[in-house]
Design a protein around this motif. Structure first.
Motif, PDB file in Angstrom:
ATOM      1  N   ILE A  24     -23.152 -64.753  69.635  1.00 11.96           N
ATOM      2  CA  ILE A  24     -24.507 -64.289  69.958  1.00 11.96           C
ATOM      3  C   ILE A  24     -24.488 -63.371  71.172  1.00 11.96           C
ATOM      4  N   LYS A  25     -23.728 -63.761  72.186  1.00  9.67           N
ATOM      5  CA  LYS A  25     -23.743 -63.016  73.452  1.00  9.67           C
ATOM      6  C   LYS A  25     -23.280 -61.578  73.276  1.00  9.67           C
ATOM      7  N   CYS A  26     -22.314 -61.350  72.401  1.00  9.59           N
ATOM      8  CA  CYS A  26     -21.762 -59.999  72.261  1.00  9.59           C
ATOM      9  C   CYS A  26     -22.212 -59.302  70.981  1.00  9.59           C
ATOM     10  N   SER A  27     -23.193 -59.866  70.280  1.00 14.55           N
ATOM     11  CA  SER A  27     -23.610 -59.306  68.994  1.00 14.55           C
ATOM     12  C   SER A  27     -24.424 -58.027  69.154  1.00 14.55           C
ATOM     13  N   PRO A  28     -24.169 -57.027  68.297  1.00 15.79           N
ATOM     14  CA  PRO A  28     -24.993 -55.815  68.307  1.00 15.79           C
ATOM     15  C   PRO A  28     -26.339 -56.018  67.612  1.00 15.79           C
ATOM     16  N   ASP A  29     -26.552 -57.215  67.042  1.00 12.13           N
ATOM     17  CA  ASP A  29     -27.787 -57.487  66.303  1.00 12.13           C
ATOM     18  C   ASP A  29     -28.891 -58.071  67.165  1.00 12.13           C
ATOM     19  N   LEU A  30     -28.634 -58.216  68.458  1.00 12.91           N
ATOM     20  CA  LEU A  30     -29.691 -58.667  69.364  1.00 12.91           C
ATOM     21  C   LEU A  30     -30.806 -57.632  69.408  1.00 12.91           C
ATOM     22  N   PRO A  31     -32.026 -58.031  69.734  1.00 15.82           N
ATOM     23  CA  PRO A  31     -33.126 -57.061  69.837  1.00 15.82           C
ATOM     24  C   PRO A  31     -32.796 -55.968  70.851  1.00 15.82           C
ATOM     25  N   PRO A  32     -33.373 -54.800  70.699  1.00 15.36           N
ATOM     26  CA  PRO A  32     -33.132 -53.708  71.657  1.00 15.36           C
ATOM     27  C   PRO A  32     -33.448 -54.124  73.087  1.00 15.36           C
ATOM     28  N   VAL A  44     -24.224 -63.648  58.283  1.00 17.69           N
ATOM     29  CA  VAL A  44     -25.439 -64.474  58.207  1.00 17.69           C
ATOM     30  C   VAL A  44     -26.186 -64.385  59.535  1.00 17.69           C
ATOM     31  N   LEU A  45     -25.434 -64.424  60.609  1.00 20.70           N
ATOM     32  CA  LEU A  45     -26.016 -64.362  61.953  1.00 20.70           C
ATOM     33  C   LEU A  45     -26.913 -63.144  62.110  1.00 20.70           C
ATOM     34  N   SER A  46     -26.492 -62.019  61.560  1.00 22.11           N
ATOM     35  CA  SER A  46     -27.240 -60.775  61.712  1.00 22.11           C
ATOM     36  C   SER A  46     -28.613 -60.820  61.023  1.00 22.11           C
ATOM     37  N   GLN A  47     -28.817 -61.796  60.147  1.00 22.60           N
ATOM     38  CA  GLN A  47     -30.076 -61.872  59.407  1.00 22.60           C
ATOM     39  C   GLN A  47     -31.194 -62.571  60.194  1.00 22.60           C
ATOM     40  N   TRP A  48     -30.820 -63.271  61.273  1.00 23.44           N
ATOM     41  CA  TRP A  48     -31.866 -63.918  62.075  1.00 23.44           C
ATOM     42  C   TRP A  48     -31.768 -63.628  63.574  1.00 23.44           C
ATOM     43  N   LEU A  49     -30.649 -63.099  64.020  1.00 22.29           N
ATOM     44  CA  LEU A  49     -30.465 -62.860  65.448  1.00 22.29           C
ATOM     45  C   LEU A  49     -31.444 -61.833  66.038  1.00 22.29           C
TER      46      LEU A  49
END
Length: 391
Positions: free
Chosen positions: A130-138, A383-388
């Protein structure tokens, strides 16, 4: 609901004659397991509660460093219904600020509320992703993360409710029954505020039973009056539940939470509208990738059927193998994210990634048994990218 498999959800009132693997994944297993462990412990007098984790000061009137309270304006969240595999059904998403070069950076701290018998070590990989994901909100940066510090030995405390009339009548009280879990939540929150500052936004992520316990906490059912709780009421801005049952239907064969989930679901302060009015955006994530079936040679479908049946009265519904999809969503304006499969592997999404080891009382904080990497769950890549994006 306490559940055992990848963590859980339900207090059990009975035990089905299922194979060992199925028992570990079945909601009904939990209380009986806790009771048996409790009996064994009393006979051997060899158990030291909460070994290697929370201190004995976690209960009662625990003191925290004085936290000054800062009032923040509440904003009503406009829900976005999200379709299968995370596709939008409407274009409104209040949680994402409009793209702008002047948008300030949003600091977020993550508190993960674990499934039954799961321990913090089981979620270290998820929090790192989660911490390094590019799928976090802007313009969002995760500055701190914690898992509520619950060793599996804490779940034995559920056993003290077994001989009570309230248990028999399926009328357990949330505050009394789950006080030890609420204490762990506050301990983790105090650590997050100390690390990230009192102005950080808090995102609660609840896996399985952890989702509805987190809902109860922010809805005020913990009965807490600490400075940590008062500050959390101002700083919690989102709640994401993963494979969490939010409904205790009348069609259920047995009320496996013995009244706990019913109390939460019927409490006005825990409703989706009430939490939204307090500035908390709610996202319920559920898989519909596994259909229950008892007339098959597929073990996974048989296991799913044995879990779905006591929860809904139907065995051939869809879900994540443990929790039926229909029970995993709160009412509007909560956002609903239904996931069928992993975007990367096209595999169905399961309830959890580990097999808890409730019998391991020697080291209550030791990691659970990891399932094979191809066993896709809510925290897997694809899967993470679908809700992160809703953190």
């Amino acid at each position: 609901m306490i559940h055992s498999q990848g963590g859980t959800n339900c207090f059990c009132a009975r035990m089905l004659p299922l194979p060992k693997m199925i028992l570990l994944r079945h909601f009904s297993w939990s209380l009986l397991a806790a009771a048996l462990c409790g009996i064994l412990i009393m006979r051997t007098a060899a158990f030291v509660p909460s070994r290697g984790s929370r201190s004995s000061t976690c209960h009662g009137n625990r003191r925290y460093p004085l936290l000054s309270l800062s009032l923040s304006s509440s904003s009503t969240v406009e829900s976005s219904q999200v379709g299968v595999n995370g596709s939008y059904e409407s274009s409104t998403m209040a949680s994402e600020p409009a793209a702008s070069t002047t948008t300030p950076l949003k600091k977020v701290a993550i508190l993960l509320c674990p499934a039954q018998f799961c321990v913090p070590a089981d979620y270290s990989s998820l929090l790192a992703s989660i911490k390094c994901s590019p799928d976090l909100p802007p313009n969002t940066r995760v500055v701190a993360s914690r898992v509520a510090p619950l060793p599996r030995t804490e779940w034995i405390k559920v056993a003290k409710q077994l001989p009570t009339k309230r248990f028999i009548d399926a009328n357990l009280d949330v505050q009394v029954t789950l006080d030890w879990y609420f204490d762990a939540i506050e301990e983790a929150l105090a650590q997050l505020f100390a690390q990230a500052g009192e102005d950080v936004d808090i995102c609660l992520i609840g896996h399985s039973i952890g989702g509805w316990i987190a809902r109860a906490y922010i809805g005020g059912l913990s009965g807490s009056s600490t400075a940590v709780h008062r500050l959390a009421k101002e700083r919690v801005t989102s709640l994401i539940t993963l494979g969490t049952p939010h409904i205790s239907p009348s069609s259920a064969v047995v009320d496996q939470t013995r009244g706990l989930l019913r109390q939460i679901a019927s409490s006005p302060s825990c409703s989706s509208q009430s939490l939204t009015d307090h500035g908390i955006q709610i996202t319920c994530v559920a898989s519909s990738g596994i259909q229950g079936n008892i007339f098959t040679a597929e073990l996974e479908q048989i296991v799913a059927a044995t879990s779905y049946l006591p929860l809904t009265g139907k065995y051939n519904t869809n879900g994540d193998g443990i929790v039926p999809t229909d029970l995993a969503f709160m009412e509007s304006p909560a956002r609903k994210v239904e996931i069928q499969q992993c975007q990367k592997t096209k595999s169905p999404v399961r309830h959890a990634h580990v097999l808890p080891t409730p019998w391991n009382l020697v080291d209550g904080s030791a990691a659970s048994w990891s399932l094979p990497e191809e066993f896709v769950w809510y925290g897997s890549e694809g899967v993470l990218s679908q809700w992160l994006p809703y953190v």
